[in-house]
Scaffold this motif. Sequence first.
Motif, PDB file in Angstrom:
ATOM      1  N   ALA A 167       0.818  -1.226   0.000  1.00 21.01           N
ATOM      2  CA  ALA A 167       0.000   0.000   0.000  1.00 21.01           C
ATOM      3  C   ALA A 167       0.844   1.264   0.000  1.00 21.01           C
ATOM      4  O   ALA A 167       0.330   2.355  -0.240  1.00 21.01           O
ATOM      5  N   ASP A 168       2.141   1.138   0.291  1.00 20.14           N
ATOM      6  CA  ASP A 168       2.955   2.357   0.419  1.00 20.14           C
ATOM      7  C   ASP A 168       3.730   2.656  -0.858  1.00 20.14           C
ATOM      8  O   ASP A 168       4.825   3.206  -0.813  1.00 20.14           O
ATOM      9  N   ASN A 169       3.157   2.306  -1.997  1.00 23.20           N
ATOM     10  CA  ASN A 169       3.750   2.644  -3.289  1.00 23.20           C
ATOM     11  C   ASN A 169       3.317   4.057  -3.668  1.00 23.20           C
ATOM     12  O   ASN A 169       2.126   4.321  -3.841  1.00 23.20           O
ATOM     13  N   VAL A 307       9.137   3.503  -5.559  1.00 24.19           N
ATOM     14  CA  VAL A 307       9.260   4.568  -4.553  1.00 24.19           C
ATOM     15  C   VAL A 307       8.274   4.267  -3.438  1.00 24.19           C
ATOM     16  O   VAL A 307       7.062   4.285  -3.652  1.00 24.19           O
ATOM     17  N   HIS A 308       8.793   3.933  -2.283  1.00 26.50           N
ATOM     18  CA  HIS A 308       7.886   3.607  -1.173  1.00 26.50           C
ATOM     19  C   HIS A 308       8.359   4.263   0.108  1.00 26.50           C
ATOM     20  O   HIS A 308       9.379   4.950   0.126  1.00 26.50           O
ATOM     21  N   ALA A 309       7.570   4.097   1.190  1.00 28.95           N
ATOM     22  CA  ALA A 309       7.902   4.772   2.443  1.00 28.95           C
ATOM     23  C   ALA A 309       9.229   4.252   2.988  1.00 28.95           C
ATOM     24  O   ALA A 309       9.463   3.037   2.993  1.00 28.95           O
ATOM     25  N   GLU A 310      10.091   5.155   3.427  1.00 28.14           N
ATOM     26  CA  GLU A 310      11.376   4.756   4.005  1.00 28.14           C
ATOM     27  C   GLU A 310      11.165   4.519   5.496  1.00 28.14           C
ATOM     28  O   GLU A 310      10.733   5.413   6.218  1.00 28.14           O
ATOM     29  N   LYS A 311      11.445   3.291   5.958  1.00 28.78           N
ATOM     30  CA  LYS A 311      11.135   2.963   7.354  1.00 28.78           C
ATOM     31  C   LYS A 311      12.382   2.741   8.214  1.00 28.78           C
ATOM     32  O   LYS A 311      12.282   2.281   9.339  1.00 28.78           O
ATOM     33  N   GLY A 312      13.553   3.017   7.645  1.00 30.95           N
ATOM     34  CA  GLY A 312      14.773   3.010   8.454  1.00 30.95           C
ATOM     35  C   GLY A 312      15.571   1.711   8.399  1.00 30.95           C
ATOM     36  O   GLY A 312      15.079   0.663   8.005  1.00 30.95           O
TER      37      GLY A 312
END
Length: 386
Positions: A167-169, A307-312
């Motif tokens: 979902a984080d695309n 490109v997706h959310a960067e979560k560390g």
Amino acid sequence: MQINYPSRFEVYGAVKFYELIRVYSLFAVGYQRSGFYSLPTFRDLEDIASTTAIVIPVRDEDLFALEGVLRAIPIYSPVIIVSASSRSPINIHNMEIDIARSIYKTTGRTIVVIHQKDPLLGEILGESIPDILDNDNTVRYGKGEGLLLGILVADGLRASNIGFIDADNYVPGAVLEYTMIYYTVLGMSETRYKMVRIAWGYKAWGIGEFYLRRLGRASGIVNTVLNKILSSRRNIETDIVKTSNSGEHAMSMDLARELVYGGGYSVETQELVTILENCYIDISEGNCPSLPENIEIYQVETRNPHVHAEKGEKHIANMVVDSLSAIYYSKLANDRNKELIVNALRELGYEGEPTPPRRYRYPRLHGKKILDTLIGESKLSVSFGL
Ligand code: GDD
Ligand code: MG
């Protein structure tokens, strides 16, 4: 879409692992050229799309990204949102339902939304997969757990194929490309047991300099371990595995019903591990569903950057640990391979053996009954366009 025919594959028992396929044209229905494949007609595209359910696992993602994903999936495909999002202090899950409803209103497409923490799901699954339950008797959090729920719903929708999209695309065009890859490859392969895994061409994220990165951090490590293990088994060096952690992948429902699902982020690696255990390492034990035919695994490189959310970094490290633990505790890994895994873990700052992953065999339950029960009785599940 036009892709090249994969001209080479490697065989491990009954598993045919195809070399990386590339996308030659993003949209080219009906263009047949020697050495390439496109779906022959628009009718074929519609047929395969309408029998392929797309599952979107989501846990508190940016609703902007989720909406883009939903609007990118071709309207012919039924969509299943498996949400593990918060319901307090803000009810994010309800907002996800609102987005689904508004998309249904303008398109009439089929969308089912369920919630992973729905007590009804705990009741339905508790008997056949007790390990999936948390202390409060609801299904545990975890992406793998969510995908398993999505497959049950797809079974209820009588889908022939299933595809997964995070979902984080942030780029809807990339999501459209993933679905076109699913349709094209699932339409091309004539085998009953087939899987297609996305290898994104480039990855990008937006903090600081814009940079298109070629190698993923998790896949880089886990692909290498899997390739080393396969190489040592055959005594022939290989680099065939390019998609050990492919979050975006699709398969026939016939294959999906035969797999073991790993908890959390071990899920994609565990699928490969189960296929290789049953159809390569232990093929003589009679658990390979496709025999005497093959299981086909395709890997396709995308044109759009992912490109997706960067979560560390810590999140990435946990994902690698989950994935390597699926291999460590499998029949693929002998003592030498286990040492290789422990060494890879040490480089991530993780000492000793990994904790065993949670694994769930796909349950022999009636998908349609589950779907009807959820839609009829649960306040947390809704369906549009059914
Ligand atoms: N239903 C549900 N339940 N969904 C979840 C859960 C959960 O407990 N946890 C995460 N998700 C959803 C996220 O909201 C997202 O849409 C998707 O699953 C992937 O999770 P991310 O947390 O964004 O994973 P990632 O981006 O770090 O890793 C992705 O790529 C890896 C390969 O690079 C995932 O797809 C991994 O599974 C994959 O290995
Ligand atoms: Mg992500």
